[in-house]
Design a protein around this motif. Structure first.
Motif, mmCIF file in Angstrom:
data_model
loop_
_atom_site.group_PDB
_atom_site.id
_atom_site.type_symbol
_atom_site.label_atom_id
_atom_site.label_comp_id
_atom_site.label_asym_id
_atom_site.label_seq_id
_atom_site.Cartn_x
_atom_site.Cartn_y
_atom_site.Cartn_z
ATOM 1 N N ASP A 120 56.739 3.631 76.221
ATOM 2 C CA ASP A 120 55.567 2.653 76.336
ATOM 3 C C ASP A 120 54.842 2.144 75.068
ATOM 4 N N MET A 121 54.443 3.046 74.345
ATOM 5 C CA MET A 121 53.808 2.950 73.084
ATOM 6 C C MET A 121 54.487 2.162 72.194
ATOM 7 N N LYS A 122 55.993 2.342 72.077
ATOM 8 C CA LYS A 122 56.994 1.547 71.261
ATOM 9 C C LYS A 122 57.016 0.363 71.568
ATOM 10 N N LEU A 123 57.083 0.044 73.020
ATOM 11 C CA LEU A 123 57.126 -1.374 73.457
ATOM 12 C C LEU A 123 55.929 -2.148 73.142
ATOM 13 N N GLU A 124 54.671 -1.659 73.226
ATOM 14 C CA GLU A 124 53.405 -2.272 73.062
ATOM 15 C C GLU A 124 53.248 -2.347 71.555
ATOM 16 N N ILE A 125 53.600 -1.619 70.697
ATOM 17 C CA ILE A 125 53.809 -1.816 69.325
ATOM 18 C C ILE A 125 54.643 -3.182 68.951
ATOM 19 N N GLU A 126 55.796 -3.115 69.668
ATOM 20 C CA GLU A 126 56.894 -4.322 69.436
ATOM 21 C C GLU A 126 56.234 -5.659 69.864
ATOM 22 N N CYS A 127 55.455 -5.503 71.014
ATOM 23 C CA CYS A 127 55.009 -6.782 71.542
ATOM 24 C C CYS A 127 53.510 -7.160 70.387
ATOM 25 N N PHE A 128 52.902 -6.305 70.114
ATOM 26 C CA PHE A 128 51.974 -6.580 69.099
ATOM 27 C C PHE A 128 52.646 -7.102 67.874
ATOM 28 N N VAL B 48 44.659 -4.479 69.102
ATOM 29 C CA VAL B 48 44.569 -4.155 67.860
ATOM 30 C C VAL B 48 45.405 -2.962 67.308
ATOM 31 N N LEU B 49 46.355 -3.000 66.575
ATOM 32 C CA LEU B 49 47.185 -1.984 66.221
ATOM 33 C C LEU B 49 46.102 -1.183 65.120
ATOM 34 N N THR B 50 45.929 0.190 65.461
ATOM 35 C CA THR B 50 45.102 0.975 64.466
ATOM 36 C C THR B 50 45.703 2.118 64.015
ATOM 37 N N LYS B 51 45.171 2.756 63.137
ATOM 38 C CA LYS B 51 45.828 3.794 62.169
ATOM 39 C C LYS B 51 46.039 4.966 63.301
ATOM 40 N N GLU B 52 44.806 5.081 64.251
ATOM 41 C CA GLU B 52 44.918 6.213 65.269
ATOM 42 C C GLU B 52 46.021 6.041 66.129
ATOM 43 N N TYR B 53 46.210 5.019 66.592
ATOM 44 C CA TYR B 53 47.317 4.617 67.563
ATOM 45 C C TYR B 53 48.680 4.966 66.981
ATOM 46 N N LEU B 54 48.817 4.398 65.605
ATOM 47 C CA LEU B 54 50.119 4.786 65.116
ATOM 48 C C LEU B 54 50.182 6.140 64.813
ATOM 49 N N ALA B 55 49.022 6.991 64.315
ATOM 50 C CA ALA B 55 49.330 8.397 64.078
ATOM 51 C C ALA B 55 49.780 9.171 65.581
ATOM 52 N N THR B 56 49.083 8.700 66.675
ATOM 53 C CA THR B 56 49.291 9.306 67.923
ATOM 54 C C THR B 56 50.937 8.965 68.404
ATOM 55 N N LEU C 295 53.617 11.706 68.659
ATOM 56 C CA LEU C 295 54.386 12.008 70.178
ATOM 57 C C LEU C 295 55.934 12.022 69.939
ATOM 58 N N GLU C 296 56.465 11.466 68.782
ATOM 59 C CA GLU C 296 57.653 11.650 68.395
ATOM 60 C C GLU C 296 57.972 12.970 67.783
ATOM 61 N N SER C 297 57.302 13.757 67.069
ATOM 62 C CA SER C 297 57.516 15.026 66.343
ATOM 63 C C SER C 297 57.418 15.938 67.820
ATOM 64 N N GLU C 298 56.516 15.875 68.440
ATOM 65 C CA GLU C 298 56.211 16.538 69.729
ATOM 66 C C GLU C 298 57.685 16.445 70.518
#
Length: 148
Positions: free
Chosen positions: A89-97, A4-12, A16-19
């Protein structure tokens, strides 16, 4: 794989991109700004007789700060590579979702792809879809609440 895609996951993901950008900026700064050098004036004399007092300017890198700087840059590069790998990795997981979103929800799927995969701003997405910027976030929030 995220279920499940969550706000917390998307915020992280966004953090991460800004970091990654911050670390790249710091590495670039260290590469473009050389190590500060110490310099000073010492007194001496010429080798020929009669010996005449002269002032000589000497300089050299600050060894301690140069070593610390190299160590810091090495650590930044390690952090950068790890964060880039995690981000991809996170981007790929988001794309798969997002691929699993049914065709009946095509608009929210498109919004999420534009925002989190293509990394477009809310203004760019709103202009492309012909709606208000605030509408984009409202639709994302409603969708995320509905799938939790």
């Amino acid at each position: 794989m995220i279920k499940v895609l969550t706000k917390e996951y998307l915020a992280t993901y966004m953090y991460l991109e800004s970091e990654i950008k911050r670390i790249r900026r710091r590495i670039k700064y260290y590469e473009e700004h050389p190590v500060p050098r110490l310099y000073g004036v010492v007194k001496g004399s010429l080798e020929q007789f009669p010996y005449t007092e002269c002032n000589f300017v000497v300089s050299g890198p600050t060894v301690k700060s140069d070593e610390e700087r190299k160590k810091l840059v090495r650590q930044l590069i390690i952090d950068l590579k790890g964060n880039e790998r995690l981000f991809e990795d996170m981007k790929l997981e988001i794309e798969c979702f997002l691929e699993k979103i049914p065709p009946s929800q095509l608009q929210i799927k498109r919004i999420l792809i534009l925002k989190y995969v293509d990394r477009k701003t809310d203004f760019e997405i709103a202009a492309e879809l012909g709606c208000d910027r605030s509408t984009i976030n409202k639709k994302i929030d409603r969708y995320l609440q509905s799938i939790e």
